[in-house]
Design an enzyme around this catalytic site. Structure first.
Site, PDB file in Angstrom:
ATOM      1  N   ASP A  54       0.252   1.179  -9.614  1.00  0.00           N
ATOM      2  CA  ASP A  54      -0.288   2.264 -10.443  1.00  0.00           C
ATOM      3  C   ASP A  54      -1.406   3.008  -9.725  1.00  0.00           C
ATOM      4  OD1 ASP A  54      -0.944   3.945 -12.509  1.00  0.00           O
ATOM      5  OD2 ASP A  54      -1.784   2.397 -13.803  1.00  0.00           O
ATOM      6  N   ASP A  77      -0.460  12.103  -9.892  1.00  0.00           N
ATOM      7  CA  ASP A  77      -0.154  10.791 -10.440  1.00  0.00           C
ATOM      8  C   ASP A  77       1.309  10.447 -10.253  1.00  0.00           C
ATOM      9  OD1 ASP A  77      -0.167   8.406 -11.809  1.00  0.00           O
ATOM     10  OD2 ASP A  77      -0.297   9.309 -13.803  1.00  0.00           O
TER      11      ASP A  77
END
Length: 427
Positions: free
Chosen positions: A94, A307
């Protein structure tokens, strides 16, 4: 995003490290893979993308073995070993978080995982972090002291209401042949979330002090890259992640934009100056903080997050509306509602997506020309939708990053984009 290297050292030598990324569907049975169309895989990822955002709160190094990263629940899973003796596990990679944590025994409440829970008492290198350690304060607002043991507790939550509660410790992590001792990790004893059965926790790849990227310091020199393959490439779906020298992005077709340091430093912020739809530029922002004589709008530095864990690209509502209006003006197809109810601007079309207008993201110093597969998605055989959505903040998601080599250089504070066939065996 300066790198912290004094606390950490790397055992073994490696000029770089490259990781294979594999779509989660290919962890399943061949019959299931055959039954899922690219559109069905995409729909599942889109749903997870909204959950993540809208809920509160070049070559493989010959010196290192490949490490697998497997996608699960719309994320990517990194395979690594933890502890001594080493225990192999998988966790969600992540770029939007810092702390690396896995589920541990004893677990009072845990989400289901296929792999056995990690037992810290069986590892000779597991060392709890005390309440008085400066490392206990590195996660501001997320730690407390267990008075009975004098050890540092953590509580961390995520946008989709997933969370982990447990103790901070230092432990040895192995990526292929590279050993990283004294990595700050969380040992979760009370966890919940939508991680999927293959995941045991989170690998934090953000820009903060406790992220794995920072703790790998001397190995990566603050450099890593992602090359995400297309959702629409069928069984050849493939992606890669590289660290250190393997992550250097070069060539005549590379564009580079500044990486903006903001609070929280976990996130990778870029500056978006405008978007072009066809030959029409929208959002002609000015980097000046004062009023511009040419009528352009003022801009906030670091106004969009890069992201890899979010599928869609989210734009501030006003900018999204301007883009949607211009797309409508240029598209020559009949509008229709998305049968899945996920996206706002859709067209009745079975035509090739090459018929859609070219869209360019104008980052500061870097014009990123997106292909049709980066901007439009087919949610049904006869339904073609703009792959952007309105939100309160800007996020440049992984759909827009497909078939780009995206290089992060945290030392020089830049992000590079290079059009690349990410489904190729080597990049």
């Amino acid at each position: 995003m300066s790198m912290t290297t004094s606390l950490y050292s790397i055992t073994g030598t490696a000029e770089g490290l490259t990781i294979d990324l594999i779509h989660r569907d290919f962890m399943q049975s061949p019959s299931l893979v055959a039954s899922l169309t690219p559109s069905q895989r995409l729909i599942n990822a889109l749903r997870r993308s909204f959950n993540r955002v809208n809920t509160p709160t070049r070559h493989r190094s010959s010196l290192t073995a490949p490490i697998d990263i497997l996608s699960d629940k719309g994320e990517y899973l990194m395979k690594f070993s933890i502890g001594t003796p080493p225990v192999e596990t998988l966790a969600v990679a992540d770029t939007g978080s810092d702390l690396t944590w896995i589920q541990c025994k004893p677990c009072t409440q845990c989400f289901r995982q296929k792999a056995p829970l990690f037992e810290p008492k069986l590892s000779s290198t597991y060392k709890p972090i005390t309440c008085t350690s400066s490392l206990c304060n590195a996660l501001l607002g997320m730690t407390s002291c267990d008075g009975s043991t004098g050890t540092c507790r953590y509580t961390i939550g995520y946008g989709d209401t997933s969370c982990s509660n447990g103790y901070l410790a230092t432990e040895t992590i192995r990526l292929g042949s590279v050993t990283i001792p004294n990595v700050v990790v969380g040992c979760g004893h009370n966890d919940r979330g939508t991680f999927g059965a293959h995941a045991s926790g989170i690998v934090g790849l953000g820009g903060g002090k406790l992220s794995l990227i920072t703790q790998m310091g001397s190995l990566t020199q603050g450099r890593f890259s992602l090359c995400l393959g297309s959702y629409f490439s069928g069984s050849s779906y493939s992606s890669q992640m590289s660290f250190g020298d393997d992550a250097i992005v070069s060539g005549d077709d590379v564009t580079k934009t500044p990486l903006i340091v903001k609070n929280p430093n976990t996130f990778y912020f870029l500056t978006l100056e405008g978007i072009s739809v066809g030959n029409q530029r929208i959002g002609n922002y000015s980097p000046s903080t004062s009023s511009s004589s040419n009528g352009s709008k003022e801009i906030e530095e670091g106004n969009i997050i890069l992201d890899s864990g979010t599928t869609l690209t989210f734009l501030p509502k006003e900018l999204y509306n301007e883009v949607a209006i211009e797309v409508k003006r240029q598209m020559k197809m009949k509008e229709m509602d998305d049968p899945k109810g996920l996206l706002k601007l859709c067209y009745a079309s079975t035509s090739l997506t090459q018929l859609v207008p070219e869209i360019i993201f104008h980052f500061k110093g870097a014009d990123v020309k997106l292909k049709s597969q980066n901007t439009f998605v087919r949610t049904r055989k006869n339904c073609l939708c703009l792959g952007f959505a309105p939100s309160s903040e800007g996020i440049f998601g992984n759909l827009a990053q497909m078939d780009f080599l995206v290089g992060y250089d945290l030392e020089n504070k830049t992000v590079s984009f290079k059009p690349t066939d990410c489904s190729a065996t080597k990049i």
